[in-house]
Design a protein around this motif. Structure first.
Motif, PDB file in Angstrom:
ATOM      1  N   LEU A   1      12.843  -2.255-109.876  1.00 60.89           N
ATOM      2  CA  LEU A   1      12.967  -1.177-108.890  1.00 60.89           C
ATOM      3  C   LEU A   1      11.629  -0.498-108.637  1.00 60.89           C
ATOM      4  N   VAL A   2      10.815  -0.387-109.693  1.00 63.94           N
ATOM      5  CA  VAL A   2       9.457   0.140-109.553  1.00 63.94           C
ATOM      6  C   VAL A   2       8.488  -1.016-109.755  1.00 63.94           C
ATOM      7  N   LYS A   3       7.637  -1.258-108.794  1.00 62.77           N
ATOM      8  CA  LYS A   3       6.695  -2.381-108.877  1.00 62.77           C
ATOM      9  C   LYS A   3       5.784  -2.179-110.084  1.00 62.77           C
ATOM     10  N   PRO A   4       5.785  -3.106-111.059  1.00 57.52           N
ATOM     11  CA  PRO A   4       5.101  -2.858-112.318  1.00 57.52           C
ATOM     12  C   PRO A   4       3.644  -3.302-112.355  1.00 57.52           C
ATOM     13  N   ALA A   5       3.158  -3.924-111.283  1.00 57.76           N
ATOM     14  CA  ALA A   5       1.786  -4.407-111.246  1.00 57.76           C
ATOM     15  C   ALA A   5       1.325  -4.417-109.794  1.00 57.76           C
ATOM     16  N   PRO A   6       0.018  -4.390-109.555  1.00 59.36           N
ATOM     17  CA  PRO A   6      -0.455  -4.378-108.164  1.00 59.36           C
ATOM     18  C   PRO A   6       0.066  -5.546-107.335  1.00 59.36           C
ATOM     19  N   GLY A   7       0.071  -6.745-107.927  1.00 62.91           N
ATOM     20  CA  GLY A   7       0.553  -7.924-107.209  1.00 62.91           C
ATOM     21  C   GLY A   7       1.871  -8.415-107.757  1.00 62.91           C
ATOM     22  N   LEU A   8       2.726  -8.947-106.882  1.00 61.04           N
ATOM     23  CA  LEU A   8       4.020  -9.462-107.319  1.00 61.04           C
ATOM     24  C   LEU A   8       4.293 -10.799-106.622  1.00 61.04           C
ATOM     25  N   VAL A   9       4.579 -11.820-107.430  1.00 59.98           N
ATOM     26  CA  VAL A   9       4.937 -13.151-106.923  1.00 59.98           C
ATOM     27  C   VAL A   9       6.375 -13.436-107.334  1.00 59.98           C
ATOM     28  N   ALA A  10       7.222 -13.722-106.378  1.00 60.45           N
ATOM     29  CA  ALA A  10       8.618 -14.066-106.663  1.00 60.45           C
ATOM     30  C   ALA A  10       8.761 -15.582-106.689  1.00 60.45           C
ATOM     31  N   HIS A  11       9.540 -16.074-107.659  1.00 59.71           N
ATOM     32  CA  HIS A  11       9.880 -17.499-107.728  1.00 59.71           C
ATOM     33  C   HIS A  11      11.347 -17.638-107.348  1.00 59.71           C
ATOM     34  N   PHE A  12      11.625 -18.087-106.137  1.00 60.81           N
ATOM     35  CA  PHE A  12      12.997 -18.342-105.717  1.00 60.81           C
ATOM     36  C   PHE A  12      13.285 -19.827-105.927  1.00 60.81           C
ATOM     37  N   LYS A  13      14.197 -20.151-106.822  1.00 63.27           N
ATOM     38  CA  LYS A  13      14.552 -21.532-107.084  1.00 63.27           C
ATOM     39  C   LYS A  13      15.831 -21.951-106.375  1.00 63.27           C
ATOM     40  N   THR A  14      16.718 -21.011-106.088  1.00 65.64           N
ATOM     41  CA  THR A  14      17.942 -21.326-105.362  1.00 65.64           C
ATOM     42  C   THR A  14      18.357 -20.125-104.532  1.00 65.64           C
ATOM     43  N   MET A  15      19.221 -20.366-103.579  1.00 66.29           N
ATOM     44  CA  MET A  15      19.933 -19.312-102.870  1.00 66.29           C
ATOM     45  C   MET A  15      21.425 -19.431-103.165  1.00 66.29           C
ATOM     46  N   HIS A  16      21.771 -19.836-104.385  1.00 65.93           N
ATOM     47  CA  HIS A  16      23.162 -20.104-104.712  1.00 65.93           C
ATOM     48  C   HIS A  16      24.060 -18.876-104.586  1.00 65.93           C
ATOM     49  N   ALA A  17      23.495 -17.692-104.711  1.00 64.57           N
ATOM     50  CA  ALA A  17      24.299 -16.484-104.510  1.00 64.57           C
ATOM     51  C   ALA A  17      24.898 -16.458-103.105  1.00 64.57           C
ATOM     52  N   PHE A  18      24.254 -17.162-102.179  1.00 62.52           N
ATOM     53  CA  PHE A  18      24.740 -17.242-100.803  1.00 62.52           C
ATOM     54  C   PHE A  18      25.365 -18.602-100.494  1.00 62.52           C
ATOM     55  N   THR A  19      24.766 -19.679-101.021  1.00 61.29           N
ATOM     56  CA  THR A  19      25.174 -21.025-100.607  1.00 61.29           C
ATOM     57  C   THR A  19      26.204 -21.669-101.527  1.00 61.29           C
ATOM     58  N   ALA A  20      26.242 -21.258-102.796  1.00 59.69           N
ATOM     59  CA  ALA A  20      27.220 -21.803-103.753  1.00 59.69           C
ATOM     60  C   ALA A  20      27.741 -20.665-104.622  1.00 59.69           C
ATOM     61  N   PRO A  21      28.389 -19.673-104.013  1.00 55.84           N
ATOM     62  CA  PRO A  21      28.753 -18.457-104.745  1.00 55.84           C
ATOM     63  C   PRO A  21      29.690 -18.689-105.921  1.00 55.84           C
ATOM     64  N   ARG A  22      30.508 -19.739-105.873  1.00 54.82           N
ATOM     65  CA  ARG A  22      31.454 -19.977-106.971  1.00 54.82           C
ATOM     66  C   ARG A  22      30.749 -20.405-108.252  1.00 54.82           C
ATOM     67  N   SER A  23      29.496 -20.818-108.150  1.00 56.88           N
ATOM     68  CA  SER A  23      28.767 -21.243-109.338  1.00 56.88           C
ATOM     69  C   SER A  23      28.170 -20.074-110.110  1.00 56.88           C
TER      70      SER A  23
END
Length: 381
Positions: free
Chosen positions: A100-122
């Motif tokens: 919720l609070v950015k903990p460093a000047p730079g932030l890199v997100a690693h998105f490996k899946t969108m299963h929360a949207f595309t395969a919600p039952r998993s």
């Protein structure tokens, strides 16, 4: 440059695909660090031992919990990260979900899946809700977002309001020291003694989530049996939902193939090599994948591959696999029959060459380049 990598999603009892990813990438990055560059790994007392021996430029940042306590882990990521990373002089934070609070000047997100949207039952309902709420905010605050396929790029752009300029495509890779061709007969002997695999076989390797489409494979195997007589179907992978696993076993009974199906369950990653080397064909008929690493693992072992004609799977296969419609058991069955014949011999030749294009060294080099890019951008502000 100091980069902190969030490894708190590790579960010491059930290591995930993300764990195996980082155990391959971190040592490769450590070898490529310039003087003055450091990696700091967010670990807990339960997971610290899972990340050792990476070199003098790789350090631990100790947090109280990892994924053996998911709710406490999530709380600590949001509350503890801002308090611990800034005093440690972290320049770039690499994570799945932004605190919720950015903990460093730079932030890199690693998105490996969108299963929360595309395969919600998993995904468990509370996790699904958390990700659906957190991913849009993470996409907004991240300086860069690493994705592993063009297919995932399309899913991210479909489900999130994201600046396309933030997306960095870095494919995953194969551990070629582990996954390589070997003696099929030796592998079959080991499987016969350890797992009761007594005949030539069709192979499936995956956690048993519905979107992986083991149901479609069972139906396809029943259709193909007349043309591939004498073969077993070997199912390797843990059952994450026992009700679903029970329904698969019931379906095998209903189809009259239960005597020809071997339910192996979960095995260590290293043991899957024998299955790939011994199989007549590896079948991966998933409905949705953002990369599909088992495709390359099988290819690296010179095992013919049948996979789905959608999402990232054709992209990963790169023309070295037989493609099938995962919604159509007949289509899967036809591909299995073809792979057990002359087409399979061609796939055995093409597969290792295709898999050889993906190495963890290249993945690490490109990941490190993103960290350096974000650090340079922030330093110039």
């Amino acid at each position: 440059m100091r980069v902190a990598i969030n490894l708190l999603t590790d579960d010491p009892e059930h290591p995930s695909g993300a764990h195996w990813f980082w155990t391959r990438v971190i040592p490769e990055m450590a070898q490529r660090l310039d003087p003055g560059e450091e990696l700091h790994l967010l670990v807990s007392p339960r997971t610290a031992s899972m990340h050792q021996g990476y070199g003098s430029s790789v350090h631990h940042l100790m947090f109280p919990w990892s994924n053996e306590h998911p709710r406490l882990r999530t709380l600590s990521e949001h509350a503890w990260a801002p308090l611990s990373l800034r005093p440690a002089g972290i320049d770039v934070f690499s994570t799945l979900i932004a605190p919720l609070v950015k903990p460093a000047p730079g932030l890199v997100a690693h998105f490996k899946t969108m299963h929360a949207f595309t395969a919600p039952r998993s995904i468990r309902p509370e996790v699904r809700l958390y990700r659906r709420l957190s991913y849009p905010r993470t996409a907004r605050v991240a300086d860069a977002i690493i994705i592993n396929s063009e297919s995932l790029r399309q899913e991210v752009e479909r489900h999130l309001d994201v600046d396309p300029a933030k997306l960095r495509l870095i494919p995953e890779a194969v551990d070629h020291e582990l996954f390589r061709p070997g003696d099929p007969e030796h592998a079959r002997d080991r499987l016969r003694m350890r797992h009761g695999v007594t005949r030539p076989f069709v192979l499936f390797v995956s956690s048993l989530w519905p979107y992986k489409n083991c149901e479609g494979l069972l139906r396809a195997f029943a259709v193909a049996q007349g043309a591939i007589t004498g073969r077993q179907l070997v199912i390797v992978g843990p059952g994450r939902d026992q009700d679903y696993v029970s329904s698969l076993r019931a379906l095998a009974e209903e189809l009259g193939i239960s005597d020809d199906v071997v339910w192996v369950g979960g095995v260590p990653l290293e043991d899957t090599v024998d299955f790939y080397r011994a199989a007549d064909v590896f079948v991966y008929p998933s409905f949705n994948e953002t990369f599909g690493l088992p495709i390359l693992e099988a290819m690296a072992c010179a095992c013919p591959v049948v996979t789905s004609d959608r999402s990232a799977m054709p992209e990963t296969a790169g023309g070295a696999a037989l493609l099938a419609d995962p919604d159509d058991p007949r289509s899967i069955a036809d591909a299995i029959v073809s792979a057990c014949g002359e087409d399979g011999e061609l796939a055995r030749k093409l597969g290792p060459e295709r898999a050889g294009q993906f190495t963890w060294g290249v993945t690490a080099e490109h990941t490190l380049a993103v960290y350096r890019e974000v650090h340079a951008q922030r330093a110039s502000l």
